[in-house]
Design a protein around this motif. Structure first.
Motif, mmCIF file in Angstrom:
data_model
loop_
_atom_site.group_PDB
_atom_site.id
_atom_site.type_symbol
_atom_site.label_atom_id
_atom_site.label_comp_id
_atom_site.label_asym_id
_atom_site.label_seq_id
_atom_site.Cartn_x
_atom_site.Cartn_y
_atom_site.Cartn_z
ATOM 1 N N VAL A 1 32.955 6.898 58.611
ATOM 2 C CA VAL A 1 32.158 7.414 57.544
ATOM 3 C C VAL A 1 30.864 8.443 58.257
ATOM 4 C CG1 VAL A 1 30.757 6.899 55.683
ATOM 5 C CG2 VAL A 1 32.867 5.630 56.168
ATOM 6 N N LEU A 3 27.400 10.280 56.882
ATOM 7 C CA LEU A 3 26.470 10.413 55.742
ATOM 8 C C LEU A 3 25.663 11.334 56.026
ATOM 9 C CD1 LEU A 3 25.394 6.693 55.252
ATOM 10 C CD2 LEU A 3 27.596 7.724 54.140
ATOM 11 N N ALA A 23 28.761 11.379 51.351
ATOM 12 C CA ALA A 23 29.836 10.451 52.225
ATOM 13 C C ALA A 23 31.139 11.430 52.410
ATOM 14 C CB ALA A 23 29.999 9.214 51.803
ATOM 15 N N ASN A 27 34.186 4.646 51.284
ATOM 16 C CA ASN A 27 34.260 3.400 52.057
ATOM 17 C C ASN A 27 34.844 2.293 51.345
ATOM 18 O OD1 ASN A 27 34.031 1.357 54.115
ATOM 19 N ND2 ASN A 27 31.985 1.911 54.496
ATOM 20 N N ASN A 75 31.516 10.603 46.099
ATOM 21 C CA ASN A 75 31.123 9.933 47.091
ATOM 22 C C ASN A 75 29.797 10.276 47.475
ATOM 23 O OD1 ASN A 75 33.674 8.859 47.671
ATOM 24 N ND2 ASN A 75 34.373 10.484 48.637
ATOM 25 N N ASP A 96 24.945 2.669 54.672
ATOM 26 C CA ASP A 96 26.453 2.270 53.922
ATOM 27 C C ASP A 96 26.965 0.809 54.740
ATOM 28 O OD1 ASP A 96 29.593 3.730 53.427
ATOM 29 O OD2 ASP A 96 28.499 2.200 52.126
ATOM 30 N N TYR A 118 26.762 2.130 58.908
ATOM 31 C CA TYR A 118 26.592 3.850 58.566
ATOM 32 C C TYR A 118 25.363 4.249 58.267
ATOM 33 C CZ TYR A 118 31.840 2.927 59.039
ATOM 34 O OH TYR A 118 32.938 2.621 59.449
#
Length: 129
Positions: A1, A3, A23, A27, A75, A96, A118
């Motif tokens: 992932v 960001l 994102a 996730n 996202n 995240d 993340y």
């Protein structure tokens, strides 16, 4: 992932900014996302969290001024910041996947960097008086 934050800027006190965090993928292992703020010489502080069922919580200093939201279809995590104050100045990070699952309930207020898997690269917010 991955960001990626955007939306940081320099504004006058009383102004507004809207931060976004995109994102790279949805996730499925995450039940909580958060916005953190960091100022020079201090640890990152969680200011707002949202969990998968849409529940939100905020640090006391931003209640009534900041709104966290998420768009699962895109996202994207967003932080709407109104009536900004000089003390809101800092680098804002989205995070995240809280290690303890859902983030509402208060424990997130003591969250450390290591409690989220993340992170984005951060976006600078500067509020002048």
């Amino acid at each position: 992932v991955q960001l990626v934050e955007s939306g940081g800027d320099s504004v006058q006190a009383g102004g507004s900014l809207r931060l976004s965090c995109a994102a790279s993928v949805h996730n499925e292992n995450s039940f909580c996302m958060a916005w953190f703020r960091q100022t020079p010489g201090k640890e990152r502080e969680a200011v707002a969290v949202i969990d998968n069922d849409g529940k939100t919580e905020y640090v006391d200093s931003v209640i009534g001024r900041f709104t966290i939201s998420q768009d699962n279809a895109q996202n994207t995590l967003t932080l709407q910041m109104n009536n900004l104050k000089p003390e809101d100045t800092g680098v804002y990070y989205c995070a995240d996947q809280y290690r303890f699952g859902y983030c509402t309930g208060g424990y997130w207020r003591r969250a450390r960097e290591s409690d989220f898997t993340y992170w984005g690269q951060g976006t600078q917010v500067t509020v002048s008086s």
